[in-house]
Write an enzyme that holds these catalytic residues in place. Structure first.
Site, PDB file in Angstrom:
ATOM      1  N   TRP A   1      -4.333   0.901  -7.208  1.00 60.14           N
ATOM      2  CA  TRP A   1      -3.645   1.048  -5.919  1.00 60.14           C
ATOM      3  C   TRP A   1      -3.021   2.431  -5.759  1.00 60.14           C
ATOM      4  O   TRP A   1      -2.389   2.944  -6.680  1.00 60.14           O
ATOM      5  CB  TRP A   1      -2.527   0.003  -5.844  1.00 60.14           C
TER       6      TRP A   1
ATOM      7  N   ASP B   1       1.737   6.239  -0.618  1.00 64.11           N
ATOM      8  CA  ASP B   1       2.197   7.501  -0.024  1.00 64.11           C
ATOM      9  C   ASP B   1       1.915   8.758  -0.854  1.00 64.11           C
ATOM     10  O   ASP B   1       2.065   8.741  -2.080  1.00 64.11           O
ATOM     11  CB  ASP B   1       3.720   7.486   0.158  1.00 64.11           C
TER      12      ASP B   1
HETATM   13  N1  DQQ Z   1       6.375   3.503   0.178  1.00 65.70           N
HETATM   14  C1  DQQ Z   1       7.327   3.769  -0.862  1.00 65.70           C
HETATM   15  C2  DQQ Z   1       8.652   3.804  -0.189  1.00 65.70           C
HETATM   16  C3  DQQ Z   1       8.303   4.119   1.216  1.00 65.70           C
HETATM   17  C4  DQQ Z   1       7.057   3.331   1.421  1.00 65.70           C
HETATM   18  C5  DQQ Z   1       7.211   2.717  -1.931  1.00 65.70           C
HETATM   19  C6  DQQ Z   1       6.239   3.788   2.590  1.00 65.70           C
HETATM   20  O1  DQQ Z   1       9.501   4.784  -0.755  1.00 65.70           O
HETATM   21  O2  DQQ Z   1       9.327   3.778   2.109  1.00 65.70           O
HETATM   22  O3  DQQ Z   1       5.925   2.709  -2.509  1.00 65.70           O
HETATM   23  O4  DQQ Z   1       4.909   3.362   2.467  1.00 65.70           O
END
Ligand code: DQQ
Length: 677
Positions: free
Chosen positions: A156, A159
């Site tokens: 996986w 971001d």
């Molecule tokens: N993904 C992260 C967070 C964010 C979110 C966690 C956005 O920090 O807010 O994996 O996709």
């Protein structure tokens, strides 16, 4: 020409669905009736004595009942344990739900339980049923993996984090699950490249190994300080799932690869302030320099109002929360991954994050947790009051323009000093099922990095365009000129396999077309308009990508020109995925939005096709749409390309159509034992 009546091809997909459903239910009926016949025959042939039969039945049911009880007890215990300890590394057991704005409480997956948004694409519950699951083969699944987009080796990814340019290398960090193709156990993967396209994997940059990031090293940003050092600030989800901000520094600034990162011993540097919920405080931005101090923004919400808080710091260790908010927009919910940067309204170059002054506007972007879309607005930043005001309040953050009208989220930009440009990364998630992700062993990729500039012509939007380095992948080119595409026709384009392409197309509509119609089309909307099958006087026209030879599978990318009641034209750019796959367990939305087409402009589109990823840009990048499509027939050599015009009356002319086959970018591990060629 394959068909002069494209309604045969472009008609509603439901007929396909019916064919598939009908045949599966026929099979099921057929096989169950034959089992019934066999069973009946078998019972008839064996004369059972009643007491023995009764005894046998009782024993069997007793044993089954005992097994069910044991299973339920064990299952509950494990689940409670995992939820309490947040240590489950297995697939979430929640049933499948849609890629929805707000999934019902009972269907919340692991991400939501841990205080971050639901990350998985899920199918509507009514579609769950063994007889409806599409029989994916390994070769179909293997074809989907991208060839020139950035992807980790497996598992996986979500971001992009802390992108930066340092000593000749572009660095990309990313949210990665080392254990599975489903969100969880988030660590920071790391890769480097000298051209933003050919990447080399490096060892993990940061793992969840402290109480303050025990539940994940979440999203963060890099700031290059004036003395040449680097600060990484990121959100940690603590052992109690509280969101805090932590700081890390490169262990060795003379290492261009920035291989080792040291977490600050005084972490966390920021806890949620009193008025903010413990799970609504995340994703710090790159810092900008104002009057001798650094400022950075963090996304949050108060009730249902999305907000960006701003902190001031000298050293990134001690912080002061500034009064008020950078900006707030009612009803937009939690703001994730806020981005805040200047754009030049006069020059062509990108600007460093700290730039301000005449000829500078500021872009504020928020990723809306409630609907998983990235919205931006252009406005003015007042340094003294530390507040930002949108140019057009009706197009404010979260209620106006999106970076991308398809599958694109949690984006982050950085200033590239090497080419004096601002580069934008975005996470492209999946729209297939979790089961398929587990089978293919990966989920998620990053968009081709886009250069972002202010649109000096419209003055009301940004222009996003794939970085020029992607053109180094272009191989053989096929060119078509002056193709006349009559109303209601589909033309095949003989280009060989069509799975890795860069397409640049220009269309012209007949100049008197508008006068010939009195029809007003005020209600047109890509998503509710019957897609490429909905015929109007001036469209839809465009390209069918990832289509098999008879167009049973096809993804239409097109313009539609609607006429307002005032007589003015309104142009739309859309992607219709409703016929993109014969599989029934993938998303098939129709995406799109308005695109400004100015008086002296033709209709232009660029499309990057890379297996299951299609990135489309209209009018030089004013409107962008990224799609994930999962064809089952239009794959490998069977993937074809067509141009179409499904208008009822007007021909369109393709004045120029250039199509390049694209090379792969051959992402691999950094060769530590030798120099990189
Ligand atoms: N993904 C992260 C967070 C964010 C979110 C966690 C956005 O920090 O807010 O994996 O996709």
């Amino acid at each position: 020409m394959v068909d002069t009546n494209p309604l045969l091809i472009l008609s509603s997909s439901s007929s396909q669905d019916h064919i598939y459903h009908a045949s599966t239910s026929q099979n099921r009926n057929h096989s169950s009736s034959s089992i019934d016949e066999k069973t009946a025959g078998w019972i008839n042939k064996r004369p059972f004595k009643k007491p023995i039969l009764l005894l046998l039945l009782c024993t069997t049911f007793g044993a089954i009942f005992f097994l069910i009880v044991v299973f339920c007890v064990t299952y509950d215990k494990n689940d409670d344990y995992n939820i309490m300890m947040n240590t489950s590394s297995s697939t979430p057991t929640a049933p499948i739900i849609i890629d929805t704005d707000s999934p019902p409480e009972t269907l919340l997956g692991r991400g939501v339980r841990e205080g971050v948004s639901e990350k998985c694409f899920r199918l509507p519950p009514m579609d769950i049923g063994a007889d409806l699951v599409f029989p994916w083969t390994n070769s179909m699944l293997a074809w989907q993996r991208s060839a020139y987009h950035f992807q980790p080796p497996n598992n996986w990814m979500n971001d992009p984090d802390g992108p930066l340019f340092y000593k000749g290398w572009y660095h990309l960090f990313y949210q990665w699950n080392p254990d599975s193709a489903i969100w969880g156990n988030i660590t920071w993967g790391h890769a480097v490249s000298t051209d933003l396209i050919h990447w080399l994997y490096l060892p993990l940059a940061m793992v969840p190994d402290h109480w303050y990031d025990f539940n994940g090293v979440w999203t963060g940003s890099a700031t290059l300080l004036t003395n040449g050092s680097i600060v990484m600030i990121y959100t940690g989800s603590t052992d109690k799932s509280v969101q805090v901000q932590n700081v890390a520094f490169p262990a060795n600034l003379s290492d261009p690869l920035l291989l080792h990162w040291v977490k600050y011993s005084g972490n966390p540097v920021l806890f949620p302030p009193p008025e903010i919920q413990l799970k609504d405080f995340r994703d710090p931005t790159t810092a900008w320099f104002v009057n001798g101090k650094w400022r950075l923004a963090i996304g949050s919400k108060v009730n249902t109002t999305g907000i960006a808080l701003v902190y001031e710091t000298l050293d990134f260790l001690e912080y002061k929360l500034l009064d008020g908010w950078l900006h707030a927009v009612p009803t937009t919910g939690m703001w994730e991954c806020v981005d805040f940067y200047p754009v030049s309204t006069t020059g062509d170059n990108g600007l460093d994050t700290s730039a301000n002054g005449p000829g500078v506007k500021h872009v504020l972007k928020a990723s809306l947790d409630d609907n998983k879309h990235d919205y931006y607005a252009i406005g003015t930043y007042a340094l003294e009051s530390d507040s930002w005001t949108p140019d057009d309040p009706e197009m404010d953050v979260g209620i106006g323009i999106r970076y991308d009208y398809g599958k694109y989220y949690a984006s982050k930009s950085f200033y590239d000093p090497k080419k004096e440009r601002r580069v934008l990364w975005g996470w492209i998630g999946e729209t297939d099922s979790e089961n398929a992700d587990i089978k293919k062993d990966w989920a998620g990729l990053q968009s081709i990095p886009r250069e972002v500039v202010f649109d000096k012509k419209t003055k009301s939007n940004l222009i996003q365009w794939p970085v020029e380095e992607v053109e180094s992948l272009r191989l053989v080119k096929k060119e078509f000129k002056a193709l006349d595409v009559k109303a209601g026709s589909v033309l095949p384009l003989e280009i060989g396999a069509a799975t890795q392409l860069d397409i640049v197309a220009e269309f012209e509509v007949e100049s008197n077309a508008l006068e010939r119609t009195m029809e007003a089309d005020v209600l047109y909307n890509c998503s509710t308009s019957n897609g490429a099958a909905g015929r109007g006087v001036l469209g839809p026209f465009g390209l069918l990508v990832l289509a098999d030879k008879s167009c049973l599978e096809q993804t239409a990318i097109y313009f539609y020109v609607a006429k307002g009641t005032d007589g003015n034209l309104k142009s739309f750019f859309c992607t219709d995925q409703s016929r993109s796959s014969l599989a029934n367990d993938v998303g098939k939305q129709i995406y799109g939005s308005i695109v400004p087409v100015l008086d002296d402009e033709k209709f232009t589109m660029r499309i990057l096709v890379d297996h299951s990823i299609v990135e489309a840009f209209a009018q030089g990048g004013r409107t962008c749409i990224t799609s994930r499509v999962y064809p089952t027939k239009a794959i490998y050599e069977a993937a074809k390309l067509f141009v179409f015009n499904n208008a009822t009356e007007n021909s369109v002319k393709v004045t120029s159509l250039q199509i390049w086959q694209m090379n792969s970018s051959f992402i691999r591990w950094y060769p530590f034992d030798k120099d990189v060629e």
